[in-house]
Design an enzyme around this catalytic site. Structure first.
Site, PDB file in Angstrom:
ATOM      1  N   ARG A 121      16.125  43.607   1.455  1.00  0.00           N
ATOM      2  CA  ARG A 121      15.220  43.565   0.663  1.00  0.00           C
ATOM      3  C   ARG A 121      15.711  43.580  -0.820  1.00  0.00           C
ATOM      4  NH1 ARG A 121      10.893  46.827  -0.367  1.00  0.00           N
ATOM      5  NH2 ARG A 121       8.579  45.111   0.002  1.00  0.00           N
ATOM      6  N   LYS A 186      17.822  54.988   8.313  1.00  0.00           N
ATOM      7  CA  LYS A 186      17.536  53.195   9.101  1.00  0.00           C
ATOM      8  C   LYS A 186      18.632  53.075   9.902  1.00  0.00           C
ATOM      9  CE  LYS A 186      17.680  48.805   6.110  1.00  0.00           C
ATOM     10  NZ  LYS A 186      17.412  48.584   4.511  1.00  0.00           N
ATOM     11  N   ARG A 322       7.689  54.944   0.367  1.00  0.00           N
ATOM     12  CA  ARG A 322       8.812  56.172   0.241  1.00  0.00           C
ATOM     13  C   ARG A 322       8.024  57.961   0.900  1.00  0.00           C
ATOM     14  NH1 ARG A 322      10.936  54.851  -5.386  1.00  0.00           N
ATOM     15  NH2 ARG A 322      12.621  53.378  -5.159  1.00  0.00           N
TER      16      ARG A 322
END
Length: 331
Positions: A121, A186, A322
């Site tokens: 992204r 992630k 975040r």
């Protein structure tokens, strides 16, 4: 990358010792050419042991993607997707977008062993390991316009998480709008790109990058905490079975999305939301930041944020998320 690197690695991919002479004879090249082909393969995330006078051996065998094997699994499930496996491509999304513009068929899947310019992204690079990652893109044609596709990346993330859980992965969470996480690290990323008119039809390319085995050096390059399936499941999963399972779940999810949109999946997505009821910071493309508590997502996939100034909604693709130390006011 040396154009002979992958052909040589395919010959020694079983993890056994192979002589340079035999490899050279099979490929019709010199032994020096074989040596050059393997010289920089560590950049692909693989390690080759060179045994003087005896040959070459991969430290870990590579389980290669096989379009025929994946296709057979899809056929048994009644899923009419076409899978093609590319040895090396800049980006499966970029390649599939180009093919879509030239009339490629709905349901075409491109998977790659190696991406030289994988994209995440906001144009961020996506790093992958040969044999230790799964990177693929799916072309899905909608009759709807772009405006009717709100929440699509969330629906894709949810479907991917479902497939992984069915294979035994536990503790997977969803980070708005397009990441799969495991304990704050992630695990996978999703990139959705759309071609078409405002009123439709649209050609949507859905790209997924999934970590299966991440060596330490790649984790450092990624610049953020990363997770892989090998560390959260019992052993490394078979990549062909994994790809088929995700595609089967995606096919079902996208068919439902075309009829119902994201709204019916909202509660299920919220139940896996990594930052639900936690203080977060939302950063807009222009640099402005909003802080508050993430309290779920809307019917079109927008993030709902409670701030000291009230409740705000942010659309997918316009912001990044975040963790914040404390919730505060928007600015």
């Amino acid at each position: 990358m040396n154009p002979l690197s992958l052909p040589v690695l395919r010959l020694i991919g079983d993890g056994r010792l192979h002589s340079g002479e035999t490899i050279a004879r099979q490929l019709g090249v010199s032994r020096g050419t074989v040596w050059n082909a393997l010289r920089d393969v560590n950049a692909l995330g693989v390690t080759v042991h060179r045994v003087p006078g005896r040959g070459y051996q991969l430290v870990e065998p590579i389980h290669w993607l096989d379009a025929r094997e994946v296709g057979q699994q899809l056929a048994r499930a009644g899923v009419p997707l076409e899978v093609q496996v590319l040895d090396c491509v800049a980006s499966t999304n970029t390649e599939l977008l180009a093919r879509a513009a030239q009339g490629a068929s709905h349901g075409l899947v491109l998977a790659a062993e190696v991406q030289t310019a994988g994209r995440g992204r906001a144009g961020r690079p996506w790093y992958a390991v040969l044999g230790g990652s799964l990177t693929f893109s799916l072309l899905w044609r909608f009759d709807h316009g772009v405006g009717a596709l709100g929440g699509l990346s969330l629906a894709v993330g949810l479907a991917t998480a479902r497939a992984l859980e069915a294979l035994g992965a536990r503790g997977i969470e969803l980070k708005w709008p397009n990441d799969l996480m495991h304990r704050g690290r992630k695990l996978a990323g999703i990139l959705v790109e759309v071609q078409g008119d405002a009123l439709g039809p649209t050609a949507t390319v859905i790209g997924i990058g999934l970590n299966i085995r991440v060596p330490t050096e790649l984790a450092v390059r990624a610049g953020q905490p990363v997770a892989d399936l090998a560390s959260i499941m019992d052993g490394r999963p078979d990549r062909n079975r994994l790809l088929a399972a995700i595609l089967i779940e995606l096919n079902s999810a996208l068919e439902r999305f075309a009829q119902e949109g994201f709204a019916p999946r909202r509660a299920e997505w919220d139940a896996m939301h990594a930052y639900r009821d936690r203080p977060v910071r939302v950063v807009l493309p222009d640099g402005r930041a909003w802080e508050g508590v993430a309290c779920g997502v809307g019917e079109n996939g927008e993030l709902i944020l409670d701030t000291v100034h009230g409740r705000y909604r942010f659309s997918a693709g316009e912001v990044s998320l975040r963790p914040a130390v404390e919730a505060g006011g928007g600015r």
